[in-house]
Scaffold this motif. Structure first.
Motif, short mmCIF file in Angstrom:
data_model
loop_
_atom_site.label_atom_id
_atom_site.label_comp_id
_atom_site.label_asym_id
_atom_site.label_seq_id
_atom_site.Cartn_x
_atom_site.Cartn_y
_atom_site.Cartn_z
N LYS A 51 0.91 -1.11 0.03
CA LYS A 51 0.03 0.06 -0.04
C LYS A 51 0.90 1.14 -0.14
N ASN A 52 1.96 1.13 0.69
CA ASN A 52 2.79 2.21 0.85
C ASN A 52 4.12 2.30 -0.22
N ALA A 53 3.82 1.33 -1.46
CA ALA A 53 4.74 1.40 -2.45
C ALA A 53 5.07 3.00 -2.96
N LYS A 54 6.37 2.89 -3.22
CA LYS A 54 6.62 4.32 -3.98
C LYS A 54 6.41 4.33 -5.57
N ASN A 55 6.49 2.90 -6.10
CA ASN A 55 6.47 2.95 -7.56
C ASN A 55 5.24 2.05 -8.03
N LYS A 56 4.13 2.37 -7.92
CA LYS A 56 2.88 1.36 -7.77
C LYS A 56 2.80 1.08 -9.42
N ASP A 57 3.25 2.14 -10.41
CA ASP A 57 2.98 1.84 -11.86
C ASP A 57 3.86 0.73 -12.28
N ALA A 58 5.29 0.54 -11.72
CA ALA A 58 6.28 -0.59 -12.08
C ALA A 58 5.66 -1.72 -11.43
N ALA A 59 5.02 -1.68 -10.21
CA ALA A 59 4.69 -2.83 -9.47
C ALA A 59 3.34 -3.40 -10.51
N LYS A 60 2.55 -2.56 -10.88
CA LYS A 60 1.58 -3.23 -11.74
C LYS A 60 1.76 -3.81 -13.01
N ALA A 61 2.84 -2.98 -13.70
CA ALA A 61 3.40 -3.46 -14.98
C ALA A 61 4.12 -5.01 -14.59
N PHE A 62 4.89 -5.12 -13.44
CA PHE A 62 5.42 -6.45 -13.13
C PHE A 62 4.45 -7.58 -12.96
N LEU A 63 3.36 -7.17 -12.30
CA LEU A 63 2.15 -8.18 -12.43
C LEU A 63 1.65 -8.63 -13.59
N GLN A 64 1.63 -7.57 -14.55
CA GLN A 64 1.12 -7.99 -15.75
C GLN A 64 1.98 -8.75 -16.64
#
Length: 465
Positions: A360-373
């Motif tokens: 929830k406190n991730a600093k780079n959520k865009d990268a995290a979602k891209a990694f999930l994809q």
């Protein structure tokens, strides 16, 4: 409702109190709150994979709006029975696909413990693989540690253009209708035996409980102990034996386990629970359980099994990979998800998933979602099966892959309509611990099945408040 100060205090207390030893597999019953044995030294690889190149980078995993991923991106992953070959590969592939992103891989058998202060302090890594000790997905959700993915996952597509939610073999667990973590691994608990030994002795591989008892009589007569488990980590016997037995006794309906996970006392008091517990008693009273079990850890019990001193062992599919350096020549793993069903009943597969999530406190959520994809693609599913020795949670035929034969066998069970597949169920950590302790006590005649129920329901009542 708990006030924030109390919640924060409990969160930290839970995280700090859950340090100790644990088995190396994923644990869908809350056993992640148990302990860990990492026989290797902590391998906080902290591998900065910037500019890694594998030649198999896959599809560019930029953000959904096409923007390039930049900045720092931290991935926390536990290294246990599945090893780290897949993680090393997929992270390198992702880095190569996103050269402007600064990827840091934080992995190792003690990484959960090492990163605990960061989670408590509100400075967690961006992406987390929830497996191994110290991490309990339900607890992390209740503590507000994970990003709410409910809306995002509805339409999120992987790098192949497939909707992620449509290709998952097992859907994400919901917490009051919300989704916070996504199953990556589709492991199954079950019973292993050595096919080569059985063939040599002329023993028949069991398909139900009576067959299991019958062949165990022959095994015992031959001077081999029929059954061993790890008494130090009794979630193994619970996951592979007790819970499938409860479902079988409940007519194949796994809702009873879901009710137990919801802290419904009446579920624990069901006759199905007593029937299942009495199957453990049957093993115990026939002298089928190795007396060494109660005091040994998972690797010790697995070594005795590999040495053919014990014929059956409850475990997860990670066992062969975890013990790969110790497997004797000619050993041939047999696997069945359950042996507690009566003749004519369906086999029950208690699946055990390890999930992934975004802090929830991730600093780079865009990268995290891209990694999930990126990780939820069919190509990564095959790579996972080959490199980790367990099926991925992504639907697909792995028969043509280089995955081990027992993985392919397990995958067949998990997709067979005659198998009852129990979805991931996570128990309250305190209740789970109470069940583990009670089962251990039952195996050594310290308590009766009725006392098992009383001990556990006492804890359930407290947890439900």
């Amino acid at each position: 409702m708990m006030n924030k100060k109390k919640a924060a205090t409990m969160s930290a207390a839970v995280l700090l109190a859950s340090m100790a030893l644990a088995g190396c597999g994923s644990n869908n019953d809350g056993g992640n709150a148990a302990n860990t044995p990492a026989k290797n030294e902590p391998a906080n690889t902290a591998a900065n994979t910037t500019n890694a190149s594998t030649g198999n980078a896959g599809t560019d995993a930029a953000t959904t709006d096409g923007a390039k991923l930049t900045g720092d991106f931290e991935i926390q992953y536990f290294v246990g029975g599945y090893g780290d070959k897949w993680w090393t590969k997929v992270i390198a592939d992702f880095q190569a696909a996103n050269p402007d992103l600064h990827v840091k891989a934080l992995g190792g058998p003690k990484i959960n413990e090492q990163n605990k202060p960061r989670w408590i302090g509100g400075n967690p890594p961006d992406f987390v693989y929830i497996d191994g000790p110290e991490l309990n997905d339900r607890q992390m959700v209740e503590d507000g540690q994970l990003e709410d993915l409910t809306d995002w996952i509805k339409d999120a597509k992987n790098v192949d253009g497939d909707k992620i939610i449509d290709i998952l073999a097992q859907p994400p667990q919901q917490y009051d209708g919300k989704i916070y973590n996504i199953p990556l691994v589709l492991n199954s608990w079950g019973i292993f035996w050595n096919k080569a030994l059985f063939k040599e002795k002329g023993w028949t591989e069991p398909q139900d409980f009576q067959q299991f008892m019958d062949v165990s009589d022959k095994i015992k007569s031959a001077g081999i102990t029929p059954f061993i488990h790890t008494g130090k980590y009794p979630y193994y016997i619970n996951g592979a034996f007790l819970y499938p037995a409860i479902v079988s006794a409940n007519g194949g309906d796994y809702k009873i386990l879901q009710d137990m996970a919801a802290n419904k006392v009446e579920a624990y008091q069901s006759p199905s629970v007593l029937t299942a517990l009495n199957k453990i008693v049957a093993l115990r009273d026939k002298g089928f359980i190795d007396k060494a079990s109660i005091q040994i850890n998972h690797t010790d019990s697995q070594m005795l099994f590999l040495q053919n001193k014990d014929a059956f062992i409850p475990n997860g599919l990670w066992l062969p990979n975890e013990m790969s350096k110790d497997i004797p020549q000619g050993f041939d793993f047999g696997f069945i998800p359950s042996i507690t069903q009566d003749a004519g009943q369906k086999i029950v597969a208690n699946t055990s998933t390890a999930t992934v999530a975004i802090a929830k406190n991730a600093k780079n959520k865009d990268a995290a979602k891209a990694f999930l994809q990126f990780v939820f693609s069919k190509a990564q599913a095959s790579q996972w099966a080959e490199l980790s020795g367990a099926p991925s949670n992504i639907k697909g035929d792995i028969s043509a892959s280089n995955a081990p034969s027992f993985v392919k066998d397990a995958a067949k069970y998990l997709t067979d309509p005659n198998t009852v597949v129990i979805p991931t169920i996570t128990f309250n950590a305190d209740v789970d611990k109470a069940m583990q302790d009670a089962t251990d006590a039952l195996t050594i005649s310290k308590i009766t099945p009725e006392e098992w129920v009383t001990r556990v329901t006492d804890v359930v009542k407290k947890a439900a408040k």
